[in-house]
Design an enzyme around this catalytic site. Sequence first.
Site, PDB file in Angstrom:
ATOM      1  N   LYS A 290      29.237 -11.222  14.925  1.00 48.98           N
ATOM      2  CA  LYS A 290      28.435 -12.276  14.685  1.00 48.98           C
ATOM      3  C   LYS A 290      28.715 -13.162  13.664  1.00 48.98           C
ATOM      4  CE  LYS A 290      24.701  -9.934  13.766  1.00 48.98           C
ATOM      5  NZ  LYS A 290      25.099  -8.690  13.744  1.00 48.98           N
TER       6      LYS A 290
ATOM      7  N   ARG B  74      15.769 -10.084  12.852  1.00 54.40           N
ATOM      8  CA  ARG B  74      16.139  -9.019  13.029  1.00 54.40           C
ATOM      9  C   ARG B  74      14.885  -8.179  13.439  1.00 54.40           C
ATOM     10  NH1 ARG B  74      20.891  -8.838   9.672  1.00 54.40           N
ATOM     11  NH2 ARG B  74      22.012  -6.801   9.560  1.00 54.40           N
TER      12      ARG B  74
ATOM     13  N   ARG C 188      36.766  -3.679   8.371  1.00 52.25           N
ATOM     14  CA  ARG C 188      36.143  -5.055   7.925  1.00 52.25           C
ATOM     15  C   ARG C 188      36.310  -5.264   6.348  1.00 52.25           C
ATOM     16  NH1 ARG C 188      30.450  -7.283   9.619  1.00 52.25           N
ATOM     17  NH2 ARG C 188      29.632  -5.563   8.388  1.00 52.25           N
TER      18      ARG C 188
ATOM     19  N   ARG D  56      32.510  -4.133   2.193  1.00 49.22           N
ATOM     20  CA  ARG D  56      31.116  -3.907   1.747  1.00 49.22           C
ATOM     21  C   ARG D  56      30.818  -2.530   1.524  1.00 49.22           C
ATOM     22  NH1 ARG D  56      28.354  -7.459   6.234  1.00 49.22           N
ATOM     23  NH2 ARG D  56      26.858  -5.967   6.095  1.00 49.22           N
TER      24      ARG D  56
ATOM     25  N   ARG E  53      22.725   1.902   9.903  1.00 51.76           N
ATOM     26  CA  ARG E  53      22.452   0.645  10.468  1.00 51.76           C
ATOM     27  C   ARG E  53      22.309   0.335  11.948  1.00 51.76           C
ATOM     28  NH1 ARG E  53      27.098  -2.299   7.741  1.00 51.76           N
ATOM     29  NH2 ARG E  53      26.067  -4.334   8.519  1.00 51.76           N
TER      30      ARG E  53
HETATM   31  P1  AMP Z   1      24.189  -8.397   7.400  1.00 45.56           P
HETATM   32  O1  AMP Z   1      25.404  -8.797   6.745  1.00 45.56           O
HETATM   33  O2  AMP Z   1      23.782  -9.341   8.456  1.00 45.56           O
HETATM   34  O3  AMP Z   1      24.794  -7.185   8.342  1.00 45.56           O
HETATM   35  O4  AMP Z   1      23.363  -7.738   6.606  1.00 45.56           O
HETATM   36  C1  AMP Z   1      23.384  -6.740   5.591  1.00 45.56           C
HETATM   37  C2  AMP Z   1      22.204  -6.125   5.170  1.00 45.56           C
HETATM   38  O5  AMP Z   1      21.291  -6.987   4.583  1.00 45.56           O
HETATM   39  C3  AMP Z   1      21.242  -5.549   6.235  1.00 45.56           C
HETATM   40  O6  AMP Z   1      21.781  -4.271   6.576  1.00 45.56           O
HETATM   41  C4  AMP Z   1      19.949  -5.528   5.648  1.00 45.56           C
HETATM   42  O7  AMP Z   1      19.802  -4.567   4.628  1.00 45.56           O
HETATM   43  C5  AMP Z   1      19.976  -6.894   5.146  1.00 45.56           C
HETATM   44  N1  AMP Z   1      19.477  -7.975   6.026  1.00 45.56           N
HETATM   45  C6  AMP Z   1      20.227  -9.112   6.391  1.00 45.56           C
HETATM   46  N2  AMP Z   1      19.369  -9.914   7.336  1.00 45.56           N
HETATM   47  C7  AMP Z   1      18.181  -9.294   7.443  1.00 45.56           C
HETATM   48  C8  AMP Z   1      16.975  -9.383   8.076  1.00 45.56           C
HETATM   49  N3  AMP Z   1      17.258 -10.558   8.832  1.00 45.56           N
HETATM   50  N4  AMP Z   1      16.203  -8.680   7.858  1.00 45.56           N
HETATM   51  C9  AMP Z   1      16.071  -7.669   7.233  1.00 45.56           C
HETATM   52  N5  AMP Z   1      16.960  -7.347   6.574  1.00 45.56           N
HETATM   53  C10 AMP Z   1      18.320  -7.994   6.598  1.00 45.56           C
END
Ligand code: AMP
Length: 210
Positions: free
Chosen positions: A13, A88, A123, A156, A167
């Site tokens: 994404k 999400r 990544r 990360r 996740r």
């Molecule tokens: P991402 O970079 O989108 O994979 O987000 C990394 C982490 O940030 C996720 O595993 C969640 O802990 C938190 N996070 C990001 N976006 C959201 C969201 N919309 N709702 C809840 N947690 C989020």
Amino acid sequence: MKLILLGAPGAGKGTQAEILCDRLEIPTISTGNILRAAVKNGTPTGLKAKAFMDAGQLVPDEVIIGIISERLQEDDCKNGYILDGVPRTIAQAEALEKAGILFDAVVSIEISDETIMNRMSGRRVCESCGASYHVVAVPPKQEGVCDRCGGKLVQRKDDAPETVKSRLDVYHQETEPLKDFYARRNLLKTVENQSTVEATTAAILKVLEA
Ligand code: AMP
């Protein structure tokens, strides 16, 4: 164009959002990037979010809804935006709808858990601007250095295999139901992950034109 990109963690994404925001000339809003910046800067939001993120769990809906409503009011969002990683949960999607924030399309990138588990170990993300790379699929011009801003590329913390597994579980339980939510509103478009980044971008642009 107001667009949501859906998909499991590691579906691409972030990478697709960066390409699409250049093509469509609208900003990408990634709650993951906003939260990582908050954690790095030690802000109150960052302090609240860190433990959830490190464990691969979702940050509470009210924190996310606060972040996103504020961000969408900024000037650069006037002509549209791409949401990456948000909503999400059904509660987040309902909160956006309640706030009158509507979308033109929701694109879900479909990819198997197995491909994701294999992919995540390579990544890398820029610690300064959040741009994402992959050591094999999307390598930076110079190893460890961001092409865009010269920042340092790091792995990360939540890309460790056990965390990726949690996740994915969270994705299937909490986020995947959004596909039905948006299908019922006739907004859902699904795109199979392709073997190259360019081919996936082409597939996304094709469903958006349809
Ligand atoms: P991402 O970079 O989108 O994979 O987000 C990394 C982490 O940030 C996720 O595993 C969640 O802990 C938190 N996070 C990001 N976006 C959201 C969201 N919309 N709702 C809840 N947690 C989020």
